[in-house]
Write a protein that holds these residues in place. Structure first.
Motif, PDB file in Angstrom:
ATOM      1  N   GLY A  46       0.711  -1.278  -0.046  1.00  0.00           N
ATOM      2  CA  GLY A  46       0.071  -0.170  -0.765  1.00  0.00           C
ATOM      3  C   GLY A  46       0.618   0.921  -0.306  1.00  0.00           C
ATOM      4  O   GLY A  46       0.613   2.148   0.760  1.00  0.00           O
ATOM      5  N   TYR A  47       2.159   1.268  -0.579  1.00  0.00           N
ATOM      6  CA  TYR A  47       3.009   2.482  -0.888  1.00  0.00           C
ATOM      7  C   TYR A  47       2.430   3.450  -2.060  1.00  0.00           C
ATOM      8  O   TYR A  47       1.326   3.140  -2.813  1.00  0.00           O
ATOM      9  CB  TYR A  47       4.387   2.081  -1.588  1.00  0.00           C
ATOM     10  N   PRO A  48       2.389   4.638  -1.711  1.00  0.00           N
ATOM     11  CA  PRO A  48       2.148   5.473  -2.571  1.00  0.00           C
ATOM     12  C   PRO A  48       2.551   5.850  -4.306  1.00  0.00           C
ATOM     13  O   PRO A  48       3.877   4.761  -4.379  1.00  0.00           O
ATOM     14  CB  PRO A  48       2.969   6.993  -2.477  1.00  0.00           C
ATOM     15  N   ASP A  49       2.011   5.692  -4.802  1.00  0.00           N
ATOM     16  CA  ASP A  49       2.230   5.007  -6.547  1.00  0.00           C
ATOM     17  C   ASP A  49       3.182   5.131  -6.788  1.00  0.00           C
ATOM     18  O   ASP A  49       4.358   4.112  -7.426  1.00  0.00           O
ATOM     19  CB  ASP A  49       0.530   5.743  -7.428  1.00  0.00           C
ATOM     20  N   PRO A  50       3.784   6.735  -6.828  1.00  0.00           N
ATOM     21  CA  PRO A  50       5.398   6.186  -7.248  1.00  0.00           C
ATOM     22  C   PRO A  50       6.548   5.537  -6.590  1.00  0.00           C
ATOM     23  O   PRO A  50       7.586   5.020  -6.951  1.00  0.00           O
ATOM     24  CB  PRO A  50       5.631   8.135  -7.083  1.00  0.00           C
ATOM     25  N   VAL A  51       6.362   5.121  -5.241  1.00  0.00           N
ATOM     26  CA  VAL A  51       6.902   4.350  -4.528  1.00  0.00           C
ATOM     27  C   VAL A  51       6.672   2.648  -4.799  1.00  0.00           C
ATOM     28  O   VAL A  51       7.582   1.948  -5.064  1.00  0.00           O
ATOM     29  CB  VAL A  51       6.630   4.743  -2.223  1.00  0.00           C
ATOM     30  N   SER A  52       5.565   2.784  -5.592  1.00  0.00           N
ATOM     31  CA  SER A  52       5.556   0.969  -5.801  1.00  0.00           C
ATOM     32  C   SER A  52       6.072   0.973  -6.758  1.00  0.00           C
ATOM     33  O   SER A  52       6.296  -0.544  -7.436  1.00  0.00           O
ATOM     34  CB  SER A  52       4.397   1.352  -5.949  1.00  0.00           C
ATOM     35  N   ALA A  53       5.933   2.108  -8.010  1.00  0.00           N
ATOM     36  CA  ALA A  53       6.313   1.940  -9.640  1.00  0.00           C
ATOM     37  C   ALA A  53       7.973   1.604  -9.565  1.00  0.00           C
ATOM     38  O   ALA A  53       7.782   0.784  -9.727  1.00  0.00           O
ATOM     39  CB  ALA A  53       6.176   3.499  -9.714  1.00  0.00           C
ATOM     40  N   LYS A 108       8.368  13.434   1.313  1.00  0.00           N
ATOM     41  CA  LYS A 108       8.503  13.539  -0.093  1.00  0.00           C
ATOM     42  C   LYS A 108       8.497  13.386  -1.383  1.00  0.00           C
ATOM     43  O   LYS A 108       8.272  13.536  -1.400  1.00  0.00           O
ATOM     44  CB  LYS A 108      10.636  13.876   0.972  1.00  0.00           C
ATOM     45  N   ALA A 109       8.145  12.001  -0.665  1.00  0.00           N
ATOM     46  CA  ALA A 109       7.395  10.907  -1.558  1.00  0.00           C
ATOM     47  C   ALA A 109       6.381  11.750  -2.351  1.00  0.00           C
ATOM     48  O   ALA A 109       5.619  11.425  -3.803  1.00  0.00           O
ATOM     49  CB  ALA A 109       7.206  10.012  -1.451  1.00  0.00           C
ATOM     50  N   ALA A 110       4.608  12.584  -1.170  1.00  0.00           N
ATOM     51  CA  ALA A 110       3.521  12.935  -1.581  1.00  0.00           C
ATOM     52  C   ALA A 110       4.186  13.682  -2.732  1.00  0.00           C
ATOM     53  O   ALA A 110       3.086  14.363  -3.151  1.00  0.00           O
ATOM     54  CB  ALA A 110       2.975  13.150  -0.897  1.00  0.00           C
ATOM     55  N   LYS A 111       5.212  14.637  -2.563  1.00  0.00           N
ATOM     56  CA  LYS A 111       5.246  15.477  -3.666  1.00  0.00           C
ATOM     57  C   LYS A 111       4.735  15.663  -4.814  1.00  0.00           C
ATOM     58  O   LYS A 111       5.684  14.722  -5.612  1.00  0.00           O
ATOM     59  CB  LYS A 111       6.644  16.524  -3.450  1.00  0.00           C
ATOM     60  N   PRO A 112       3.919  16.406  -6.041  1.00  0.00           N
ATOM     61  CA  PRO A 112       3.689  15.647  -7.284  1.00  0.00           C
ATOM     62  C   PRO A 112       5.544  16.030  -7.984  1.00  0.00           C
ATOM     63  O   PRO A 112       5.917  16.817  -7.980  1.00  0.00           O
ATOM     64  CB  PRO A 112       2.971  16.711  -7.658  1.00  0.00           C
ATOM     65  N   GLY A 113       5.497  15.173  -9.195  1.00  0.00           N
ATOM     66  CA  GLY A 113       6.551  15.072  -9.513  1.00  0.00           C
ATOM     67  C   GLY A 113       8.334  15.862  -9.402  1.00  0.00           C
ATOM     68  O   GLY A 113       9.074  15.031  -9.699  1.00  0.00           O
ATOM     69  N   ALA A 114       8.255  14.612  -7.794  1.00  0.00           N
ATOM     70  CA  ALA A 114       9.513  14.524  -7.241  1.00  0.00           C
ATOM     71  C   ALA A 114      10.122  13.130  -7.684  1.00  0.00           C
ATOM     72  O   ALA A 114       9.173  12.357  -8.131  1.00  0.00           O
ATOM     73  CB  ALA A 114       9.206  14.642  -5.647  1.00  0.00           C
TER      74      ALA A 114
END
Ligand SMILES: [Zn+2]
Length: 315
Positions: A46-53, A108-114
């Motif tokens: 259940g990580y944020p999407d960019p972390v899952s990717a 930090k992971a939630a910042k768009p485009g980071a």
């Protein structure tokens, strides 16, 4: 030449890694497709999407690299970074079991485009089983991502010309009741110029460098969505890329999710703490430890966890 063909029809369409050879090119490769396996691992975290990717890419990479291991070999990828994702660990246990996890800073992971990865290290550890040497190669983590780090690793550690593409993404499908569901998928392709290895099966080509350049350029025409597309089989994707030369595929190797955590392993970690530190971990009369990979929780009493633990003043 010029006869596009794909031989040896495959029986499974997902969750496998498969070796192929491009005819007349001295190029060998592997293709990986992870459907239910990627979804199982990433939905559970259940990580944020960019972390899952990134975690999904790591799964695809360990499957691509680990598929050549001997029967009880283990390949571990470990990334440490000063970016929003501070650590990624994925491993492949022969003959075909994968798992992965990540640690990250939610804000930090939630910042768009980071960018998820910063500076750090990329390590591959290969353990070929009992009585074999353990090998570890470490290269700087490339800001461009895991793929660039793997390619850098191959340039520095193995010196085999390598090209690779990996992707992880969600796809939305409609189930029998018409409900839309979102699934994670991961996929990738690796090609290597085996001419540098010499030996059996290497052909003498008129323009060996040109053949390798063409193979890697063609690979880079594979779009990220094609690598994970459930409608596009691995065979059809390989055919699209290399039909002019002909591709020979070998039997697919099934890949599954699995965790090797066990109560004894958790206990052996807890037993590195002293008695006072263990006392601080007791909640509701038990010490609970949760596996980062599979979320299994193990509970021990203080006496069990501290059976061999020294008290602080004994150390
Ligand atoms: Zn586990």
């Amino acid at each position: 030449m010029g006869v596009g063909r794909v031989s040896a029809p495959q029986k499974i369409t997902d969750d496998f890694v498969q070796t192929f050879q491009i005819e007349g090119m001295n190029v060998r490769g592997r293709i990986v497709r992870l459907g239910a396996v990627a979804d199982r691992v990433l939905q559970a975290h259940g990580y944020p999407d960019p972390v899952s990717a990134i975690t999904g890419e790591a799964l695809a990479i360990v499957a691509l690299l680990g598929a050549s291991l001997k029967f009880d070999g283990l390949l571990t990828l470990q990334v440490r970074s000063d970016g929003p994702v501070s650590m990624v660990v994925a491993d492949f246990a022969a003959p075909g079991t994968v798992r992965a996890c990540a640690t990250y800073d939610l804000h930090k992971a939630a910042k768009p485009g980071a960018a998820m990865l910063g500076e750090g290290s990329f390590a591959l550890t290969i353990d070929q089983g009992a009585d074999m040497d353990r090998y570890q190669g470490i290269v700087p983590l490339e800001a461009a991502g895991l793929t660039e780090s793997v390619l850098n690793y191959f340039t520095q550690s193995e010196q085999i010309p390598t090209a690779m593409r990996v992707a992880a993404a969600t796809v939305v499908t409609r189930d029998e009741q018409g409900r839309l569901t979102r699934h994670w998928r991961a996929g990738g392709i690796l090609v290597q110029n085996i001419a540098v290895l010499g030996g059996q099966g290497v052909q003498h080509l008129e323009n060996p460098d040109e053949a390798w350049t063409r193979a890697s350029i063609l690979l880079n025409t594979a779009e990220a969505h094609e690598l994970v597309d459930p409608q596009l089989t691995a065979e059809r994707l390989l055919y699209r890329l290399y039909h002019e030369d002909g591709v020979r595929v070998f039997p697919p190797l099934p890949v599954q999710f699995g965790c090797r955590c066990a109560p004894e392993r958790v206990l052996s970690v807890l037993q590195t703490y002293d008695r006072e530190e263990l006392s601080d971990l007791v909640v509701d009369g038990a010490i609970a430890a949760t596996c980062e990979f599979c979320s299994a929780t193990y509970r021990f009493t203080l006496d069990e966890a501290g059976a061999q633990a020294p008290s602080a003043d004994e150390r």
